[in-house]
Design an enzyme around this catalytic site. Structure first.
Site, PDB file in Angstrom:
ATOM      1  N   HIS A  91      -3.602   8.107   8.417  1.00 40.26           N
ATOM      2  CA  HIS A  91      -3.478   6.733   8.921  1.00 40.26           C
ATOM      3  C   HIS A  91      -2.116   6.177   8.485  1.00 40.26           C
ATOM      4  O   HIS A  91      -2.024   5.305   7.640  1.00 40.26           O
ATOM      5  CB  HIS A  91      -4.632   5.907   8.337  1.00 40.26           C
ATOM      6  CG  HIS A  91      -4.739   4.525   8.897  1.00 40.26           C
ATOM      7  ND1 HIS A  91      -4.668   4.240  10.241  1.00 40.26           N
ATOM      8  CD2 HIS A  91      -4.930   3.327   8.279  1.00 40.26           C
ATOM      9  CE1 HIS A  91      -4.818   2.941  10.423  1.00 40.26           C
ATOM     10  NE2 HIS A  91      -4.968   2.366   9.246  1.00 40.26           N
ATOM     11  N   ARG A 142      -6.545   1.327  19.582  1.00 42.97           N
ATOM     12  CA  ARG A 142      -5.229   0.741  19.902  1.00 42.97           C
ATOM     13  C   ARG A 142      -4.552   1.556  21.006  1.00 42.97           C
ATOM     14  O   ARG A 142      -4.013   1.003  21.972  1.00 42.97           O
ATOM     15  CB  ARG A 142      -4.345   0.731  18.644  1.00 42.97           C
ATOM     16  CG  ARG A 142      -4.796  -0.305  17.637  1.00 42.97           C
ATOM     17  CD  ARG A 142      -3.971  -0.279  16.352  1.00 42.97           C
ATOM     18  NE  ARG A 142      -4.345  -1.413  15.519  1.00 42.97           N
ATOM     19  CZ  ARG A 142      -4.300  -1.431  14.197  1.00 42.97           C
ATOM     20  NH1 ARG A 142      -3.897  -0.364  13.523  1.00 42.97           N
ATOM     21  NH2 ARG A 142      -4.643  -2.511  13.526  1.00 42.97           N
ATOM     22  N   ARG A 158      -1.621  -5.250   3.472  1.00 42.78           N
ATOM     23  CA  ARG A 158      -0.151  -5.174   3.560  1.00 42.78           C
ATOM     24  C   ARG A 158       0.469  -6.528   3.845  1.00 42.78           C
ATOM     25  O   ARG A 158      -0.121  -7.369   4.510  1.00 42.78           O
ATOM     26  CB  ARG A 158       0.233  -4.265   4.729  1.00 42.78           C
ATOM     27  CG  ARG A 158       0.174  -2.827   4.408  1.00 42.78           C
ATOM     28  CD  ARG A 158       0.995  -2.053   5.406  1.00 42.78           C
ATOM     29  NE  ARG A 158       0.307  -1.833   6.675  1.00 42.78           N
ATOM     30  CZ  ARG A 158       0.881  -1.280   7.734  1.00 42.78           C
ATOM     31  NH1 ARG A 158       2.166  -0.938   7.690  1.00 42.78           N
ATOM     32  NH2 ARG A 158       0.206  -1.068   8.834  1.00 42.78           N
ATOM     33  N   ALA A 169     -15.113  -9.230   0.300  1.00 47.02           N
ATOM     34  CA  ALA A 169     -15.597 -10.271   1.222  1.00 47.02           C
ATOM     35  C   ALA A 169     -14.435 -11.022   1.857  1.00 47.02           C
ATOM     36  O   ALA A 169     -14.522 -12.206   2.142  1.00 47.02           O
ATOM     37  CB  ALA A 169     -16.522 -11.239   0.457  1.00 47.02           C
TER      38      ALA A 169
HETATM   39  N1  APR Z   1     -14.074  -5.025  -5.983  1.00 46.05           N
HETATM   40  C1  APR Z   1     -14.456  -5.651  -4.860  1.00 46.05           C
HETATM   41  N2  APR Z   1     -13.632  -6.415  -4.124  1.00 46.05           N
HETATM   42  C2  APR Z   1     -12.374  -6.529  -4.538  1.00 46.05           C
HETATM   43  C3  APR Z   1     -11.895  -5.882  -5.697  1.00 46.05           C
HETATM   44  C4  APR Z   1     -12.805  -5.099  -6.434  1.00 46.05           C
HETATM   45  N3  APR Z   1     -12.454  -4.446  -7.540  1.00 46.05           N
HETATM   46  N4  APR Z   1     -10.587  -6.204  -5.835  1.00 46.05           N
HETATM   47  C5  APR Z   1     -10.256  -7.008  -4.812  1.00 46.05           C
HETATM   48  N5  APR Z   1     -11.347  -7.216  -4.013  1.00 46.05           N
HETATM   49  C6  APR Z   1     -11.470  -8.059  -2.849  1.00 46.05           C
HETATM   50  C7  APR Z   1     -10.526  -9.263  -2.849  1.00 46.05           C
HETATM   51  O1  APR Z   1     -10.964 -10.252  -3.775  1.00 46.05           O
HETATM   52  C8  APR Z   1     -10.583  -9.705  -1.393  1.00 46.05           C
HETATM   53  O2  APR Z   1     -11.552 -10.709  -1.174  1.00 46.05           O
HETATM   54  O3  APR Z   1     -11.143  -7.392  -1.628  1.00 46.05           O
HETATM   55  C9  APR Z   1     -10.978  -8.418  -0.642  1.00 46.05           C
HETATM   56  C10 APR Z   1      -9.934  -7.965   0.365  1.00 46.05           C
HETATM   57  O4  APR Z   1      -9.880  -8.930   1.355  1.00 46.05           O
HETATM   58  P1  APR Z   1      -8.510  -9.371   2.061  1.00 46.05           P
HETATM   59  O5  APR Z   1      -7.484  -9.678   1.030  1.00 46.05           O
HETATM   60  O6  APR Z   1      -8.831 -10.439   3.055  1.00 46.05           O
HETATM   61  O7  APR Z   1      -8.041  -8.030   2.800  1.00 46.05           O
HETATM   62  P2  APR Z   1      -8.562  -7.397   4.177  1.00 46.05           P
HETATM   63  O8  APR Z   1      -7.694  -7.856   5.303  1.00 46.05           O
HETATM   64  O9  APR Z   1     -10.025  -7.573   4.292  1.00 46.05           O
HETATM   65  O10 APR Z   1      -8.173  -5.849   3.939  1.00 46.05           O
HETATM   66  C11 APR Z   1      -8.752  -5.103   2.907  1.00 46.05           C
HETATM   67  O11 APR Z   1      -8.448  -3.008   4.094  1.00 46.05           O
HETATM   68  O12 APR Z   1      -7.189  -2.470   5.978  1.00 46.05           O
HETATM   69  C12 APR Z   1      -7.251  -2.474   4.588  1.00 46.05           C
HETATM   70  O13 APR Z   1      -4.918  -2.630   3.989  1.00 46.05           O
HETATM   71  C13 APR Z   1      -6.159  -3.308   4.003  1.00 46.05           C
HETATM   72  O14 APR Z   1      -6.458  -2.435   1.793  1.00 46.05           O
HETATM   73  C14 APR Z   1      -6.715  -3.554   2.621  1.00 46.05           C
HETATM   74  C15 APR Z   1      -8.211  -3.678   2.866  1.00 46.05           C
END
Ligand code: APR
Length: 313
Positions: free
Chosen positions: A179, A155, A86, A12
């Site tokens: 990717h 892009r 990243r 989320a």
């Molecule tokens: N199960 C569910 N959610 C999880 C888990 C898990 N086991 N571990 C971590 N998360 C959640 C985190 O708590 C966080 O809220 O995944 C979410 C990731 O959100 P962001 O840190 O905001 O990252 P975001 O920019 O959404 O990118 C997520 O997509 O493009 C890729 O490289 C990017 O791997 C990354 C992913």
């Protein structure tokens, strides 16, 4: 129980929130926004915030936040962004250590609670994470796909339309392969409404755009300190929509290859038809010799990360 479609968003965070927003606006189905227990209230808060936008935008779907996988049961679609994005200076492959245990946790729960869902993986390193999710869930290959090509192509199309000063609607551009920085923008098939791109743009300009496309994700990480979320979310929603509405769109996606393009047991970006059955077809287009060589290099990079993932089992 609602007869609307159910869409589970695993993660989320930034992309998860934007995915939910787009799904609500398009009214594609009810949304369940899942995150880990320490972020349960965050997921609930985001869901409530989104529901509170509905009186304004006239949408009737439900949005709920949870940290309980049981609430995702019966999902028609799962979009997986669980993981760490990243930071500046990191490559997508640097994320294996952190994101592999996360994708395995997600895979085990997805297999248990949502065995029939069409799964779209966004977590990076994308091609290896989607490979692992399919391996671990043992789902049919039509039911597991990775989101990268739609984003990379979007892009590419943007940079071409800006340079040519023509509408982005008329750009037909496709990026295949993994990717990563050696993804393959396919110039031999790129057109402006049928006009071959090479007739419209000088070689050096095209080469600069190809280079910017390949590093497109990194450019944003450099600017924001975290990875992109609006365009990735829009790209995954296009894929989900094609599945849910049986549009049979032709989209570049990471699909499981079983001999197509000469590769086996590998996920990589290729043009696929997404319809009600999931990945209904992998379209094999003719590539020129240079593109074939670039695809081979890209496949090699993906294979190296997959091998690393396999060693960690
Ligand atoms: N199960 C569910 N959610 C999880 C888990 C898990 N086991 N571990 C971590 N998360 C959640 C985190 O708590 C966080 O809220 O995944 C979410 C990731 O959100 P962001 O840190 O905001 O990252 P975001 O920019 O959404 O990118 C997520 O997509 O493009 C890729 O490289 C990017 O791997 C990354 C992913």
């Amino acid at each position: 129980m609602s007869s609307r479609k159910k869409i589970g968003l695993v993660g989320a965070g930034n992309i998860g929130g934007e995915l939910a927003n787009l799904i609500v606006q398009k009214q594609l189905g009810d949304v369940v926004l899942y995150d880990i227990p320490p972020k349960e209230n965050f997921a609930k808060g985001k869901a409530l915030d989104l529901e509170q936008s509905q009186a304004v935008n006239g949408s009737d779907v439900r949005v709920t936040g949870t940290s309980n996988w049981a609430d995702l049961a019966g999902a028609d679609v799962l979009i997986i962004t669980a993981g760490i994005p990243r930071k500046p200076g990191q490559s997508r492959d640097d994320l294996v250590e952190t994101n592999l245990p996360i994708i395995r946790d997600v895979a085990d729960n997805a297999a248990k609670h949502c065995p029939d869902a069409f799964a779209i993986v966004i977590s990076n390193p994308l091609d290896a994470m989607v490979y692992e999710l399919r391996r671990r869930t043992n789902k049919p290959r039509a039911q597991v796909v990775g989101m990268a090509g739609v984003l990379d192509s979007s892009r590419f199309a943007l940079f071409l339309s800006r340079e040519l000063q023509v509408s982005i609607k008329d750009i037909r551009a496709m990026v295949l392969g993994g990717h990563g920085d050696d993804m393959v923008p396919v110039l031999s098939n790129c057109t402006v409404n049928g006009i071959p791109i090479r007739q419209l743009m000088a070689k050096d300009k095209l080469a600069a755009i190809v280079d910017r496309t390949r590093k497109g994700g990194g450019e944003i990480v450099g600017l924001m300190g975290t990875s992109a979320y609006y365009a990735p979310a829009a790209s995954a929603v296009a894929m989900a929509e094609s599945y849910l509405l049986d549009q049979r769109r032709v989209l570049p996606c990471a699909a499981y290859l079983d001999g197509e393009y000469g590769y086996k047991d590998l996920y990589m970006g290729v043009p696929v038809v997404i319809g009600a059955e999931g990945v209904e077809q992998i379209i094999q287009i003719e590539l020129d010799a240079e593109e074939k060589a670039m695809l081979a290099k890209s496949a090699d990079s993906v294979q190296k990360v997959v091998d690393l993932v396999k060693k960690k089992s």
